[in-house]
Scaffold this motif. Sequence first.
Motif, PDB file in Angstrom:
ATOM      1  N   ARG A  50       0.893  -0.898   0.007  1.00 43.99           N
ATOM      2  CA  ARG A  50       0.164  -0.012   0.269  1.00 43.99           C
ATOM      3  C   ARG A  50       1.337   1.300   0.011  1.00 43.99           C
ATOM      4  N   GLU A  51       0.700   2.479  -0.818  1.00 45.97           N
ATOM      5  CA  GLU A  51       1.056   4.046  -0.668  1.00 45.97           C
ATOM      6  C   GLU A  51       0.871   4.010   1.149  1.00 45.97           C
ATOM      7  N   LEU A  52       2.621   4.826   1.133  1.00 48.34           N
ATOM      8  CA  LEU A  52       2.070   5.319   2.404  1.00 48.34           C
ATOM      9  C   LEU A  52       2.626   6.601   3.052  1.00 48.34           C
ATOM     10  N   GLY A  53       1.632   7.410   1.780  1.00 46.87           N
ATOM     11  CA  GLY A  53       2.317   9.258   1.676  1.00 46.87           C
ATOM     12  C   GLY A  53       3.402   9.580   2.946  1.00 46.87           C
ATOM     13  N   VAL A  54       4.797   8.683   2.602  1.00 47.14           N
ATOM     14  CA  VAL A  54       6.006   9.277   2.349  1.00 47.14           C
ATOM     15  C   VAL A  54       6.524   8.670   0.942  1.00 47.14           C
ATOM     16  N   LYS A  55       7.381  10.473   0.555  1.00 47.50           N
ATOM     17  CA  LYS A  55       7.791  10.413  -0.806  1.00 47.50           C
ATOM     18  C   LYS A  55       9.377  10.320  -0.251  1.00 47.50           C
ATOM     19  N   ILE A  56      10.098   9.234  -1.185  1.00 46.83           N
ATOM     20  CA  ILE A  56      11.201   9.363  -0.979  1.00 46.83           C
ATOM     21  C   ILE A  56      11.839   9.924  -1.525  1.00 46.83           C
ATOM     22  N   SER A  57      13.133  10.835  -0.965  1.00 46.60           N
ATOM     23  CA  SER A  57      13.462  11.981  -1.442  1.00 46.60           C
ATOM     24  C   SER A  57      15.382  11.614  -1.504  1.00 46.60           C
ATOM     25  N   SER A  58      15.680  12.861  -2.014  1.00 44.06           N
ATOM     26  CA  SER A  58      16.953  12.198  -2.209  1.00 44.06           C
ATOM     27  C   SER A  58      17.894  13.694  -1.104  1.00 44.06           C
ATOM     28  N   ASP A  59      17.305  14.568  -0.938  1.00 42.55           N
ATOM     29  CA  ASP A  59      17.708  15.429  -0.045  1.00 42.55           C
ATOM     30  C   ASP A  59      17.309  15.163   1.281  1.00 42.55           C
ATOM     31  N   ALA A  60      19.044  14.788   1.525  1.00 37.73           N
ATOM     32  CA  ALA A  60      18.836  14.306   3.612  1.00 37.73           C
ATOM     33  C   ALA A  60      17.967  14.821   4.314  1.00 37.73           C
ATOM     34  N   ASN A  61      18.938  15.978   4.277  1.00 36.27           N
ATOM     35  CA  ASN A  61      18.883  17.172   5.365  1.00 36.27           C
ATOM     36  C   ASN A  61      17.626  17.761   5.314  1.00 36.27           C
ATOM     37  N   ALA A  62      16.925  17.754   4.908  1.00 34.31           N
ATOM     38  CA  ALA A  62      15.299  18.390   4.490  1.00 34.31           C
ATOM     39  C   ALA A  62      14.925  17.316   5.363  1.00 34.31           C
ATOM     40  N   VAL A  63      14.892  16.050   4.735  1.00 31.63           N
ATOM     41  CA  VAL A  63      13.871  15.031   6.087  1.00 31.63           C
ATOM     42  C   VAL A  63      14.708  14.487   6.936  1.00 31.63           C
TER      43      VAL A  63
END
Lengths: 334, 334
Positions: A53-66
Motif C-alpha cells: 500500500r502507499e504510505l504517503g511518504v515520498k522518497i527524497s534524495s535531500d537527506a538534510n531536508a528529511v
Amino acid sequence: MGKIRVIQYGVGPIGAGMVRLMLSKPAIQIVGAIDVDPKKVGRDLGTVANAGRELGVKISSDANAVLRAGADVVVHTTLSHLKSVSGQLTDCLNAGLHVVSTCEELSYPFRKHPELSQQLDEVAREHKVVLLGTGVNPGFVLDKLILTLAAACQNVTHASGHRIVNASQRRQPLQAKIGSGMTVEEFHAQVKAGVIKHHGLPESVGMVADGLGLEVAKIEEVIEPVIAKERVKTDYFDVPAGKVVGVRQVAHGFSAAGKVNVDLKLEMYLGAPDSVDTVSITGTPDLTLTVPGGTHGDLATAAITVNCIPALFEMRPGLRTSKDTPMCYFPGIA
Amino acid sequence: MGKIRVIQYGVGPIGAGMVRLMLSKPAIQIVGAIDVDPKKVGRDLGTVANAGRELGVKISSDANAVLRAGADVVVHTTLSHLKSVSGQLTDCLNAGLHVVSTCEELSYPFRKHPELSQQLDEVAREHKVVLLGTGVNPGFVLDKLILTLAAACQNVTHASGHRIVNASQRRQPLQAKIGSGMTVEEFHAQVKAGVIKHHGLPESVGMVADGLGLEVAKIEEVIEPVIAKERVKTDYFDVPAGKVVGVRQVAHGFSAAGKVNVDLKLEMYLGAPDSVDTVSITGTPDLTLTVPGGTHGDLATAAITVNCIPALFEMRPGLRTSKDTPMCYFPGIA
C-alpha cells in the motif's frame, strides 16, 4: 508517549524489509525516507518497499531536508564501510536524531576506526542521542550471544562461535553470492575483488575480546572456498565435484604471544549440514549455546534492527553497540 | 575510574560465593559486610566466606552504619520475599547506593507487588541509583535468554522454557531440598509448608509476557513430585521405586480467554536425563535455543550478579530487571 517517528535512510532490499516490519509495529510512524537512486526518488515509500500500500511518504534524495522535518529515530541501511557512511550518520546526529544502523563496520568500530569512532561518539553525546550499530551478523549471532552466555560464567579464558548456513534452501542471489558453481580460481579472483566477502567478522572478534577481557592484539581473517566433493544440485545451481559450493570465512583473535583467544567461523555452502549457530565459552564453567536451524539471516537482520528501537531511548547517549544493548523483542505497543 | 566499592549484604552460602568471586575482579574493592547472624557478626568477612584469607572487613549487624561509610554498590543476598527485604533495600537506596539483589521476587516484581515496586522505583530514582533484581533463575535461563532470542524475531505469539537438572551429580543439600527419598504424602506436606518450592517462576512468566507483549492475565503454578519408576542411587540417596526423586514445577501464563501464551517448566530430580536448558519461541521465524549441560545454578547465580555490577553505572536510575540489563561478563579490568 506518542508514536516513535522514524526515517528510513536507504531503501534497498534491507531497508525495504525494515519498512515492511515497522508497519507491523503500532508504536512506529514512518515519517520520511531517503535514497539517492533516481529510480526511487519521488515515489511513494510503500510502493518501492513492496509494502502492499502507499504510505504517503515520498522518497527524497535531500537527506538534510528529511532529517530536519521532525523525527525521533533514523533506521540507516546504506553501506558496509564506515568511512562511506560517516557523513550520513553525522548528518543524522546533527539533526538530533537517534540512529540505528546496519553498517557492518559500525557494529564494533573502535579497533579499525578509532578516530572516527571517537568523533561519532562525541557528536552523538553532544546532541544527547544514541548511534547504534547492530544487526544479526555482526551484532547478534557471533558476538551478542557469546557475551550474553558469558554473563553466567565466573571466569572466561576463550570464546568461539560457529555459524553454518545450508545455502541449498536459500534464495538464488545468496547462492550466487557465495560463489556457487565457480572454479577455485574464479572464487579467489572474486575474493580478491572484494565481491565474495562477509563483512563484520573482525568487528565481532573485537566486541567479544573487549567484552570478555580477552587479549586480542591481532585479528586475522581467511576466506576460502568450500569445494564440492560430489555433485550438488539445488533449484538454481548444479555444481559438479571439484567446483565451488560456497564459502568458509574464519577470523582469529590472537594475543601478542600468539595464543588464539577468540575464533569465529562462518560457513555458507550448498549441501551443508543442517544450519546451526553454536557459541562456546571456555571458563568457569565451560558453557555452550546452540540455535538449531540457525538464526534466519534475512528475517533477523530487520528484526534485530527494529527491535532495538525502544532501547535507543534507554541507553546512555553516544556511540553504542549490541554489547551495550539490552536486546529484546519490540512488541510495538503504542 | 577508581575501584568499585562494594558492600556485601547477607553472608549466607550465596553471599559467601559472591564475595569469593568478587575477590577475582581487580576492579572491585569490598568495603563492608552486613549480616545479622550472631555467629558471624564481628568476624572477618574473608574467614566467614571461606575466601582463604582475611579481608580486613568486619561483618556488622548495623546496616545503616555500614551503608553510610562510603561505597558505590550493594550486593544484596538475604531473602526470597520482597516484603521481607524492602526495608533493607530502601536503606541501601537512601544511602545513595546502587543495589543488585538476588531476592527472587525482585527479579520482576511489578505484577505481584505493584505498589511496592513503584515505591522502590521512586526511591531509586530520587537518589539517581539503580535497584536491580537478577540471578540465574529467575533472571537468566527462563526469561533473559527468551527475551534475547526474541530479538531475532519479527513477530512472537508464544514462548516457552524448560530447564532440566539432573540432580544425581549435585551436592547433598540440593538432593535433599527437592524431596529425594520422601513419600508422595511427605512431599506434598513439604510443598504445602512452603519448604519445597523454587521461587521465581511466576516472575519469569511476567517478564517474558511483558517483554514480548504477550497477554498474560493469570499465572498458574503447579508443584508436583517426580516419582522413581525404578530404584535410583546416588552418593547420598538410595530411592526405591514409588518414592520421590525430585520436583517438577510448571508455571503457565494464560490470556483472559484461557490461551497459554507463556509456559515455563523446571525439573530437578535424581536420575534425570542430561541437564539442559531449552527456550523456544513461536513466531516469525520460530526459534529455539539450547544450553546443553544446562547453566550451572551455583556458579551462575554468583556470576550473573557480579557480572551485572558494571551495568549499574550505565542504566537509567530506578527499579530495573534482567530485561533492562545488557548482560555481559565482567572482566574485572580496573
